[in-house]
Scaffold this motif. Sequence first.
Motif, PDB file in Angstrom:
ATOM      1  N   GLU A  73       0.843  -1.214   0.000  1.00 37.00           N
ATOM      2  CA  GLU A  73       0.000   0.000   0.000  1.00 37.00           C
ATOM      3  C   GLU A  73       0.866   1.247   0.000  1.00 37.00           C
ATOM      4  OE1 GLU A  73      -3.050   0.140   3.009  1.00 37.00           O
ATOM      5  OE2 GLU A  73      -3.697  -1.904   2.539  1.00 37.00           O
ATOM      6  N   LEU A  74       1.984   1.180   0.695  1.00 37.11           N
ATOM      7  CA  LEU A  74       2.896   2.337   0.723  1.00 37.11           C
ATOM      8  C   LEU A  74       3.399   2.635  -0.697  1.00 37.11           C
ATOM      9  CD1 LEU A  74       5.759   3.069   3.225  1.00 37.11           C
ATOM     10  CD2 LEU A  74       6.240   3.079   0.789  1.00 37.11           C
ATOM     11  N   ILE A  75       3.851   1.616  -1.382  1.00 33.73           N
ATOM     12  CA  ILE A  75       4.390   1.829  -2.732  1.00 33.73           C
ATOM     13  C   ILE A  75       3.302   2.404  -3.646  1.00 33.73           C
ATOM     14  CG2 ILE A  75       5.268   0.616  -4.783  1.00 33.73           C
ATOM     15  CD1 ILE A  75       6.773  -1.270  -2.820  1.00 33.73           C
ATOM     16  N   ALA A  76       2.100   1.805  -3.581  1.00 29.13           N
ATOM     17  CA  ALA A  76       1.015   2.264  -4.458  1.00 29.13           C
ATOM     18  C   ALA A  76       0.574   3.680  -4.075  1.00 29.13           C
ATOM     19  CB  ALA A  76      -0.157   1.290  -4.373  1.00 29.13           C
ATOM     20  N   GLY A  77       0.404   3.924  -2.787  1.00 28.32           N
ATOM     21  CA  GLY A  77      -0.078   5.234  -2.316  1.00 28.32           C
ATOM     22  C   GLY A  77       0.904   6.347  -2.638  1.00 28.32           C
ATOM     23  N   GLU A  78       2.173   6.092  -2.462  1.00 27.53           N
ATOM     24  CA  GLU A  78       3.177   7.128  -2.700  1.00 27.53           C
ATOM     25  C   GLU A  78       3.370   7.382  -4.199  1.00 27.53           C
ATOM     26  OE1 GLU A  78       4.943   9.062  -0.297  1.00 27.53           O
ATOM     27  OE2 GLU A  78       3.237   8.315   0.844  1.00 27.53           O
ATOM     28  N   ALA A  79       3.136   6.341  -5.019  1.00 29.35           N
ATOM     29  CA  ALA A  79       3.285   6.510  -6.475  1.00 29.35           C
ATOM     30  C   ALA A  79       2.242   7.484  -7.016  1.00 29.35           C
ATOM     31  CB  ALA A  79       3.157   5.151  -7.164  1.00 29.35           C
ATOM     32  N   ARG A  80       1.123   7.618  -6.297  1.00 30.42           N
ATOM     33  CA  ARG A  80       0.061   8.523  -6.751  1.00 30.42           C
ATOM     34  C   ARG A  80       0.357   9.983  -6.428  1.00 30.42           C
ATOM     35  NH1 ARG A  80      -3.301   3.966  -5.411  1.00 30.42           N
ATOM     36  NH2 ARG A  80      -3.528   4.620  -3.245  1.00 30.42           N
ATOM     37  N   ARG A  81       1.392  10.263  -5.664  1.00 31.92           N
ATOM     38  CA  ARG A  81       1.671  11.637  -5.220  1.00 31.92           C
ATOM     39  C   ARG A  81       2.825  12.237  -6.024  1.00 31.92           C
ATOM     40  NH1 ARG A  81       0.127  12.475   0.505  1.00 31.92           N
ATOM     41  NH2 ARG A  81       1.397  14.340   0.256  1.00 31.92           N
ATOM     42  N   GLU A  82       2.711  13.536  -6.242  1.00 31.54           N
ATOM     43  CA  GLU A  82       3.832  14.249  -6.904  1.00 31.54           C
ATOM     44  C   GLU A  82       5.047  14.285  -5.979  1.00 31.54           C
ATOM     45  OE1 GLU A  82       3.432  17.652  -9.168  1.00 31.54           O
ATOM     46  OE2 GLU A  82       2.520  16.223 -10.582  1.00 31.54           O
ATOM     47  N   ASP A  83       4.750  14.393  -4.677  1.00 35.43           N
ATOM     48  CA  ASP A  83       5.830  14.500  -3.690  1.00 35.43           C
ATOM     49  C   ASP A  83       6.033  13.159  -2.971  1.00 35.43           C
ATOM     50  OD1 ASP A  83       3.501  14.327  -2.275  1.00 35.43           O
ATOM     51  OD2 ASP A  83       3.995  15.917  -0.843  1.00 35.43           O
ATOM     52  N   GLY A  84       5.877  12.063  -3.736  1.00 37.21           N
ATOM     53  CA  GLY A  84       5.969  10.722  -3.143  1.00 37.21           C
ATOM     54  C   GLY A  84       7.366  10.396  -2.627  1.00 37.21           C
ATOM     55  N   VAL A  85       7.415   9.340  -1.841  1.00 38.58           N
ATOM     56  CA  VAL A  85       8.672   8.903  -1.223  1.00 38.58           C
ATOM     57  C   VAL A  85       9.716   8.563  -2.294  1.00 38.58           C
ATOM     58  CG1 VAL A  85       8.047   6.437  -1.118  1.00 38.58           C
ATOM     59  CG2 VAL A  85       9.540   7.417   0.637  1.00 38.58           C
ATOM     60  N   GLU A  86      11.013   8.789  -1.967  1.00 40.41           N
ATOM     61  CA  GLU A  86      12.099   8.491  -2.924  1.00 40.41           C
ATOM     62  C   GLU A  86      12.969   7.338  -2.451  1.00 40.41           C
ATOM     63  OE1 GLU A  86      14.129  12.413  -4.301  1.00 40.41           O
ATOM     64  OE2 GLU A  86      13.423  12.666  -2.253  1.00 40.41           O
ATOM     65  N   VAL A  87      13.061   7.176  -1.149  1.00 39.40           N
ATOM     66  CA  VAL A  87      13.951   6.141  -0.609  1.00 39.40           C
ATOM     67  C   VAL A  87      13.269   5.493   0.595  1.00 39.40           C
ATOM     68  CG1 VAL A  87      15.264   7.982   0.557  1.00 39.40           C
ATOM     69  CG2 VAL A  87      16.183   5.688   0.526  1.00 39.40           C
ATOM     70  N   VAL A  88      13.350   4.162   0.638  1.00 38.66           N
ATOM     71  CA  VAL A  88      12.664   3.407   1.700  1.00 38.66           C
ATOM     72  C   VAL A  88      13.683   2.586   2.475  1.00 38.66           C
ATOM     73  CG1 VAL A  88      11.031   1.514   2.132  1.00 38.66           C
ATOM     74  CG2 VAL A  88      10.477   3.276   0.450  1.00 38.66           C
ATOM     75  N   SER A  89      13.622   2.675   3.796  1.00 35.02           N
ATOM     76  CA  SER A  89      14.441   1.806   4.645  1.00 35.02           C
ATOM     77  C   SER A  89      13.632   0.590   5.074  1.00 35.02           C
ATOM     78  CB  SER A  89      14.909   2.559   5.895  1.00 35.02           C
ATOM     79  OG  SER A  89      15.898   3.482   5.549  1.00 35.02           O
ATOM     80  N   ILE A  90      14.294  -0.552   5.085  1.00 34.65           N
ATOM     81  CA  ILE A  90      13.623  -1.814   5.433  1.00 34.65           C
ATOM     82  C   ILE A  90      14.220  -2.336   6.729  1.00 34.65           C
ATOM     83  CG2 ILE A  90      13.131  -4.165   4.645  1.00 34.65           C
ATOM     84  CD1 ILE A  90      13.559  -3.063   1.745  1.00 34.65           C
ATOM     85  N   ALA A  91      13.416  -2.300   7.784  1.00 37.84           N
ATOM     86  CA  ALA A  91      13.877  -2.732   9.116  1.00 37.84           C
ATOM     87  C   ALA A  91      12.917  -3.794   9.639  1.00 37.84           C
ATOM     88  CB  ALA A  91      13.957  -1.535  10.060  1.00 37.84           C
ATOM     89  N   THR A  92      12.783  -4.841   8.846  1.00 35.28           N
ATOM     90  CA  THR A  92      11.864  -5.949   9.135  1.00 35.28           C
ATOM     91  C   THR A  92      12.684  -7.237   9.288  1.00 35.28           C
ATOM     92  OG1 THR A  92      11.686  -6.247   6.759  1.00 35.28           O
ATOM     93  CG2 THR A  92       9.943  -4.953   7.803  1.00 35.28           C
ATOM     94  N   PRO A  93      12.052  -8.327   9.745  1.00 39.82           N
ATOM     95  CA  PRO A  93      12.781  -9.611   9.835  1.00 39.82           C
ATOM     96  C   PRO A  93      13.381 -10.027   8.483  1.00 39.82           C
ATOM     97  CG  PRO A  93      10.749  -9.708  11.077  1.00 39.82           C
ATOM     98  CD  PRO A  93      10.711  -8.405  10.347  1.00 39.82           C
ATOM     99  N   ASN A  94      14.461 -10.812   8.562  1.00 37.05           N
ATOM    100  CA  ASN A  94      15.284 -11.126   7.389  1.00 37.05           C
ATOM    101  C   ASN A  94      14.505 -11.658   6.184  1.00 37.05           C
ATOM    102  OD1 ASN A  94      17.209 -10.539   9.275  1.00 37.05           O
ATOM    103  ND2 ASN A  94      18.038 -12.613   9.443  1.00 37.05           N
ATOM    104  N   PHE A  95      13.497 -12.520   6.442  1.00 36.51           N
ATOM    105  CA  PHE A  95      12.854 -13.201   5.306  1.00 36.51           C
ATOM    106  C   PHE A  95      12.060 -12.263   4.417  1.00 36.51           C
ATOM    107  CE2 PHE A  95       8.239 -13.654   6.286  1.00 36.51           C
ATOM    108  CZ  PHE A  95       8.228 -13.116   7.561  1.00 36.51           C
ATOM    109  N   THR A  96      11.820 -11.040   4.865  1.00 36.68           N
ATOM    110  CA  THR A  96      11.038 -10.099   4.057  1.00 36.68           C
ATOM    111  C   THR A  96      11.932  -9.165   3.231  1.00 36.68           C
ATOM    112  OG1 THR A  96      11.008  -8.472   5.841  1.00 36.68           O
ATOM    113  CG2 THR A  96       9.217 -10.077   5.817  1.00 36.68           C
ATOM    114  N   HIS A  97      13.248  -9.149   3.509  1.00 36.51           N
ATOM    115  CA  HIS A  97      14.119  -8.148   2.875  1.00 36.51           C
ATOM    116  C   HIS A  97      14.075  -8.209   1.345  1.00 36.51           C
ATOM    117  CE1 HIS A  97      16.972  -7.940   6.657  1.00 36.51           C
ATOM    118  NE2 HIS A  97      15.740  -7.550   6.916  1.00 36.51           N
TER     119      HIS A  97
END
Length: 390
Positions: A73-97
């Motif tokens: 949802e984050l990827i889809a929601g931010e893609a709809r914005r002109e000022d959407g996110v540019e860089v994402v940090s991933i701080a989740t358990p290893n299997f999701t990286h």
Amino acid sequence: MLNGERLIERPLRWGMVGGGRTGQVGYKHRSGALRDGTYRLVCGAFDLDAERGRDFGVKLGVEANRCYATYQELIAGEARREDGVEVVSIATPNFTHYEITKACLEAGLHVICEKPLFFTVAECEEIEKLAAEKGLIVGVTYGFTGHPLVHQMAAMVKKGMLGDIRIVDMQYTHGFNSGDDVGAGEAVKWRTNPKTAGPTFVLGDIGTHLYYLSEIVLPHMKIDKLLCDRKAFIPTRAPLEDHATVLMHYDNGARGRLWVSSVNAGNMGSQRYRFVGSKASVEWSDSHPDQLIYEVQGEPNRTLHHGMPYLEEESLAADRMGALHTEGLGDSWSNIYLWIAQAIDAKNRGDEAFLKTHHYPGIKAGTEGVRWLENCVRSADAGSAWVAFK
Ligand code: NAD
């Protein structure tokens, strides 16, 4: 010396996946990223529990409609914005990286991911190719390697101040898993299950930090072969290990010894590194990150202090507090995030010349960590046999 002056043109629009209220490592990311005005936290999918994640995000100052339930949802929601996110940090358990990194890159987002990066070298190489095709950066948060004195050790080795490197001795141990896992929290549960942790427990969880730091200090040395002995002292953790010893032979003839353990009962020493050359040795521990022991054969031992003018330029460039004042893990993480921000900025500007000489933990560092783990597991599974490093 770093003083908070912004080193890139404008702050990067930054989001987080994971690192929620109950997460162990999330605050290290935020305190590192938000220090120098190089990142602005604009969105997040902070938590597996969507409501808790939203509440947490709002309290961090993120707009409620940019606190998402899932990374998709984050990827889809931010893609709809002109000022959407540019860089994402991933701080989740290893299997999701792997899956989150891949989805972010496919959506045109730079990624900063936790270690161990992925489960296999094949996954790392696939992602390296994808990032190159997309013109995007993947940074890896080896958070201890921003300490100025780590770069002092590297500069001293490079200048030949230790002579030829003969012995590498590294230890990262603690005792937090000395007891069994009955009633253990989420962070222990996923770390001790191969489906969620990957092929290793402590080797990946803490050993990769040792290995990457040694790569920074000894970039000219490669491992020829290694022998890994691993064991689960708490049997329910098998086939994963809560303790391991790795012996390494390097291509210059040097010998290495590495000990990782989470059952070193009572130990709070954390990490210790000793690099021994033909003329002198250096020893550093993250328990006293401001001090570097420098021992020249036949001379009185010296303690070098961070921020002092006698240090090498590479170390002084990473200093924040100045001599006499304590620097710590938060400062180290700020450096890591700053160096990755500079890489992202250069990539955005197409400045490949800057990227060629700029030092930051990137996809190759992540890949090499996973490669080292694969070799360790191959050796351990062969009955702790010597295996050629590949
Ligand atoms: P943790 O279990 O304490 O926290 C994980 C967080 O991620 C929680 O907030 C959880 O709700 C959230 N989460 C889990 N799955 C998610 C998903 N699919 N979408 C969104 N959020 C999700 O774990 P931790 O100890 O913080 O470790 C996280 C990662 O960081 C691991 O890869 C670990 O190896 C690494 N780590 C690195 C360091 C370091 O020094 N670099 C230190 C600790 C942990």
